[in-house]
Scaffold this active site. Structure first.
Site, PDB file in Angstrom:
ATOM      1  N   SER A  26      66.580  55.932  54.982  1.00 53.32           N
ATOM      2  CA  SER A  26      65.486  56.177  55.706  1.00 53.32           C
ATOM      3  C   SER A  26      63.859  55.237  55.540  1.00 53.32           C
ATOM      4  O   SER A  26      64.091  54.373  55.509  1.00 53.32           O
ATOM      5  CB  SER A  26      64.538  57.549  56.461  1.00 53.32           C
ATOM      6  OG  SER A  26      64.874  57.732  57.966  1.00 53.32           O
ATOM      7  N   HIS A  27      63.316  55.993  55.522  1.00 50.49           N
ATOM      8  CA  HIS A  27      61.959  55.432  55.397  1.00 50.49           C
ATOM      9  C   HIS A  27      61.530  54.776  54.177  1.00 50.49           C
ATOM     10  O   HIS A  27      60.106  54.831  53.039  1.00 50.49           O
ATOM     11  CB  HIS A  27      60.986  56.398  56.058  1.00 50.49           C
ATOM     12  CG  HIS A  27      61.106  57.617  55.317  1.00 50.49           C
ATOM     13  ND1 HIS A  27      61.895  58.630  55.793  1.00 50.49           N
ATOM     14  CD2 HIS A  27      59.966  59.033  54.455  1.00 50.49           C
ATOM     15  CE1 HIS A  27      61.953  59.844  55.185  1.00 50.49           C
ATOM     16  NE2 HIS A  27      61.074  59.571  54.816  1.00 50.49           N
ATOM     17  N   ASP A  64      65.324  55.345  64.050  1.00 47.82           N
ATOM     18  CA  ASP A  64      64.988  56.910  64.393  1.00 47.82           C
ATOM     19  C   ASP A  64      63.091  56.933  64.537  1.00 47.82           C
ATOM     20  O   ASP A  64      62.898  58.235  64.685  1.00 47.82           O
ATOM     21  CB  ASP A  64      65.784  57.366  63.809  1.00 47.82           C
ATOM     22  CG  ASP A  64      65.519  58.242  62.155  1.00 47.82           C
ATOM     23  OD1 ASP A  64      64.682  57.235  60.993  1.00 47.82           O
ATOM     24  OD2 ASP A  64      66.178  58.476  61.525  1.00 47.82           O
ATOM     25  N   ARG A  65      62.347  57.223  63.771  1.00 44.30           N
ATOM     26  CA  ARG A  65      61.437  57.218  63.374  1.00 44.30           C
ATOM     27  C   ARG A  65      60.244  56.191  64.350  1.00 44.30           C
ATOM     28  O   ARG A  65      60.826  55.311  64.694  1.00 44.30           O
ATOM     29  CB  ARG A  65      60.655  57.579  62.203  1.00 44.30           C
ATOM     30  CG  ARG A  65      61.571  58.544  61.435  1.00 44.30           C
ATOM     31  CD  ARG A  65      60.692  58.545  60.092  1.00 44.30           C
ATOM     32  NE  ARG A  65      61.373  59.417  59.402  1.00 44.30           N
ATOM     33  CZ  ARG A  65      60.293  60.437  58.337  1.00 44.30           C
ATOM     34  NH1 ARG A  65      58.971  60.015  58.394  1.00 44.30           N
ATOM     35  NH2 ARG A  65      61.209  61.042  57.710  1.00 44.30           N
ATOM     36  N   LYS A  70      66.773  61.622  66.426  1.00 47.33           N
ATOM     37  CA  LYS A  70      65.627  60.647  67.003  1.00 47.33           C
ATOM     38  C   LYS A  70      65.803  59.424  67.403  1.00 47.33           C
ATOM     39  O   LYS A  70      66.648  58.858  66.702  1.00 47.33           O
ATOM     40  CB  LYS A  70      64.587  60.889  65.924  1.00 47.33           C
ATOM     41  CG  LYS A  70      64.261  61.140  64.619  1.00 47.33           C
ATOM     42  CD  LYS A  70      63.619  61.502  63.769  1.00 47.33           C
ATOM     43  CE  LYS A  70      63.838  60.979  62.144  1.00 47.33           C
ATOM     44  NZ  LYS A  70      64.338  61.882  61.212  1.00 47.33           N
ATOM     45  N   ASP A  93      61.049  53.118  61.446  1.00 52.35           N
ATOM     46  CA  ASP A  93      60.901  53.165  59.884  1.00 52.35           C
ATOM     47  C   ASP A  93      62.667  52.347  59.528  1.00 52.35           C
ATOM     48  O   ASP A  93      62.987  51.612  60.347  1.00 52.35           O
ATOM     49  CB  ASP A  93      61.169  54.537  59.901  1.00 52.35           C
ATOM     50  CG  ASP A  93      62.432  55.146  59.994  1.00 52.35           C
ATOM     51  OD1 ASP A  93      63.332  54.571  61.024  1.00 52.35           O
ATOM     52  OD2 ASP A  93      62.545  56.110  59.629  1.00 52.35           O
TER      53      ASP A  93
HETATM   54  C1  VG1 Z   1      61.306  64.499  56.302  1.00 52.45           C
HETATM   55  C2  VG1 Z   1      60.632  64.620  57.414  1.00 52.45           C
HETATM   56  C3  VG1 Z   1      61.196  65.612  57.945  1.00 52.45           C
HETATM   57  C4  VG1 Z   1      62.995  64.928  58.933  1.00 52.45           C
HETATM   58  C5  VG1 Z   1      63.117  64.140  57.654  1.00 52.45           C
HETATM   59  C6  VG1 Z   1      64.359  63.721  58.266  1.00 52.45           C
HETATM   60  O1  VG1 Z   1      61.854  65.828  55.699  1.00 52.45           O
HETATM   61  O2  VG1 Z   1      60.066  66.001  57.630  1.00 52.45           O
HETATM   62  O3  VG1 Z   1      60.869  66.282  59.457  1.00 52.45           O
HETATM   63  O4  VG1 Z   1      63.225  65.785  59.846  1.00 52.45           O
HETATM   64  O5  VG1 Z   1      62.515  63.686  57.225  1.00 52.45           O
HETATM   65  O6  VG1 Z   1      63.845  62.249  58.867  1.00 52.45           O
HETATM   66  P1  VG1 Z   1      61.645  66.642  54.497  1.00 52.45           P
HETATM   67  O7  VG1 Z   1      62.809  67.334  53.926  1.00 52.45           O
HETATM   68  O8  VG1 Z   1      61.511  65.575  53.237  1.00 52.45           O
HETATM   69  O9  VG1 Z   1      60.335  67.083  54.867  1.00 52.45           O
HETATM   70  V1  VG1 Z   1      64.557  60.785  58.581  1.00 52.45           V
HETATM   71  O10 VG1 Z   1      63.679  59.203  59.196  1.00 52.45           O
HETATM   72  O11 VG1 Z   1      64.704  59.841  56.853  1.00 52.45           O
HETATM   73  O12 VG1 Z   1      66.339  60.156  58.692  1.00 52.45           O
HETATM   74 CO    CO Z   2      64.383  57.476  59.617  1.00 50.38          CO
END
Ligand code: VG1
Ligand code: CO
Length: 553
Positions: free
Chosen positions: A120-121, A291-292, A386, A287
């Site tokens: 992801s990010h 999804d973000r 998302k 991201d």
């Molecule tokens: C983070 C965010 C959470 C989100 C998750 C996955 O998790 O706070 O809201 O659902 O990332 O997003 P954490 O446990 O680090 O707070 V992504 O864009 O990685 O699929």
């Molecule tokens: Co993501």
């Protein structure tokens, strides 16, 4: 063993099972180096293919955000899928598939689920991170029962089954078409087409194109990640925005050396363009796996919690939501801005733990239409993830209909519903013992905090958030420490489930000002007393040794 089609399938023994393959908030996320440990990826895929129902004869969607390791992982998964009797793997050219497009593809192809390769990010490349997300047949992140079973399976694995590709066989990942590997068919398709068609059904592209053809300048930052090809086809292709609207639009294996996290810290180039310059009316970014979303207007940052509230309040402006919303949901740390809108609309509003998987049952049951998280995540029942570009299109749709600025939309929203001042402070890469020490101490103090004074208010309730799913009755505990104050303000502490270095502490701060109050403060100033009080109470600076957060949103 040779199958009837001559494919060699063998079991590779594991000397010792891996003990650290516990999926976090969003799948298994580790450093690229960890995933390069021999048999590491294979162990997790073996456990997944043992646990996920329907493998024999089923269809599996596989793709990723294009980061370093994507192609190797697809090759391994295809050969393991063949060994486990999967009949069809669907992947995309270059192996490039955004998380929302993967969710759609799983749903539209009748797959048993999907494996999405993304951290992801988090940054990518040999020195960055890699990740494996497992999604179920509804297109959403696998529920906890499945991820826990996968983890349990990794702890006892003695080996994994994988097919050996015949001499001269190579997966033609860069061409649309299909390849056979023994009884398995691998289909390589265009990963953008189906997704774009769905967007055209939900939004009025004519109206958005007209907006973009006018004097409305937009900048979109794909952050060298997977949203690039989709954004180019949508904005510069179908919607006719000028070339150059999409920045950093070609996915690279290390995201151009950057951190593909659309927030003020990591997307600062775009943030400066919008917040300091005058050239653009609208800015957005996605991201790593798209999804973000981050939404910006001229001199205006839209807090993600507010964004969910604005989309809810204006939903009927989009053709896909013209009939109104069944209900909405937000993750617990997300501000209650959407709650106020839901109340006025007379629809249900659910509060779930962090992570998209908790919205799945509510979406499947038709109880909610929109949902979102404070962490730049917004989505709807069109898929089960998302969806960054969907959120950007939704904002463009609203702007196309209302023909005003982003700042005007926000001002009007707050003057009607009041404003939830909101901020998240992240302390990243803290030594694990320090973070857990801080957190456990606070957890131990919770019951004694009830009724105590805090930042000039009284703590009305302090608890560790637990959730019972209204559809299947499953319960989840330990989802974040909440201090709810008597004036509706609150502070929440959580430890991240997606970080890969040490521990990350997240501090969520929120305070509500009703219509008529001071709606134009700087959020950090408006929340200043809460920030100070939680630092003192939780001993954040003292215990982490950090004098300020790594990221402030
Ligand atoms: C983070 C965010 C959470 C989100 C998750 C996955 O998790 O706070 O809201 O659902 O990332 O997003 P954490 O446990 O680090 O707070 V992504 O864009 O990685 O699929
Ligand atoms: Co993501």
């Amino acid at each position: 063993m040779a199958t009837s089609t001559g494919l060699q399938i063998g079991t590779v023994p594991l000397e010792q099972p891996f003990s650290d393959q516990k999926p976090g908030t969003s799948g298994l996320r580790k450093s690229t180096r960890t995933f390069e440990i021999p048999h590491y990826l294979e162990s997790f895929i073996e456990a997944t293919l043992r646990v996920v129902p329907g493998v024999a004869g089923g269809t599996l969607v596989v793709g990723g955000d294009g980061r370093y390791g994507n192609r190797r992982a697809i090759d391994v998964i295809v050969r393991m899928a063949a060994a486990h009797g999967i009949a069809r793997v669907i992947t995309c050219t270059g192996g490039i598939l955004s998380t929302p497009a993967a969710s759609l593809l799983i749903r539209s192809s009748g797959a048993i689920g999907g494996i999405i390769l993304s951290a992801s990010h988090n940054p990518g490349g040999p020195d960055g991170d890699f990740g494996v997300k497992v999604n179920g047949a509804n297109g959403g992140p696998a529920p906890e029962a499945i991820t826990e079973a996968i983890h349990a399976s990794t702890l006892t694995l003695k080996g994994y089954r994988i097919a050996e590709a015949p001499d001269g066989w190579a997966l033609a990942l860069d061409r649309i078409g299909s390849t056979e590997l023994g009884p398995l068919t691998v289909e390589v398709i265009d990963g953008t087409a189906g997704y774009i068609t769905l967007m055209q059904q939900l939004f009025d592209f004519g109206a958005i194109a007209e907006l973009l053809r006018g004097d409305f300048a937009m900048a979109f930052d794909a952050m060298h990640a997977v949203s690039g090809p989709y954004a180019q086809a949508l904005f510069e292709g179908l919607l006719g925005a000028p070339a150059g609207t999409v920045r950093h639009g070609v996915p690279s294996e290390d995201f151009g050396g950057g951190h593909p996290d659309p927030n003020m810290t990591y997307a600062h180039e775009l943030a400066e363009l919008l917040l300091q310059g005058d050239a653009y009316a609208f800015g957005a970014a996605c991201d790593g796996d798209a999804d973000r979303n981050m939404i910006l207007g001229r001199h205006c940052f839209v807090n993600p919690s507010d964004s969910l509230a604005v989309l809810t309040a204006n939903a009927t402006l989009a053709p896909g939501y013209a009939q109104g919303l069944a209900g909405v949901a937000r993750s617990m740390p997300t501000s209650a801005a959407v709650d106020v809108v839901a109340k006025e609309l007379g629809i249900a509003c659910f509060e779930t733990p962090t992570g998209w998987k908790f919205f799945g049952n509510l979406l499947d049951a038709g109880r909610i239409t929109l949902c979102g998280e404070e962490s730049f995540g917004t989505g709807s029942d069109h898929i089960r993830e998302k969806d960054g570009l969907w959120a950007v299109l939704f904002w463009l749709q609203i702007l196309a209909k209302r023909r005003c600025s982003v700042a005007e939309i926000m001002a009007e929203h707050w003057s009607h519903f009041g404003r939830h001042y909101y901020s998240r402070h992240d302390y990243e890469a803290i030594a694990s013992e320090a973070a857990h020490g801080l957190y456990d101490r606070m957890k131990g103090m919770l019951s004694a905090l009830n009724g105590q004074s805090f930042a000039g208010r009284t703590i009305a309730m302090a608890d560790d958030f637990a959730y019972t799913d209204p559809i299947d009755g499953s319960t989840t505990t330990g989802q974040g420490l909440r201090l709810l104050l008597d004036d509706g303000s609150r502070v929440v502490l959580r430890l991240s489930g997606t970080g890969t270095q040490g521990a990350t502490l997240r501090v969520y701060l929120e305070s509500y000002v009703p219509p008529g109050g001071d709606l134009n403060q700087d959020p950090q100033a408006a929340l200043g007393d809460l920030i100070e009080a939680i630092d003192t109470l939780a001993e954040i600076k003292a215990r982490t040794g950090m004098d300020r957060p790594t990221v402030i949103t």
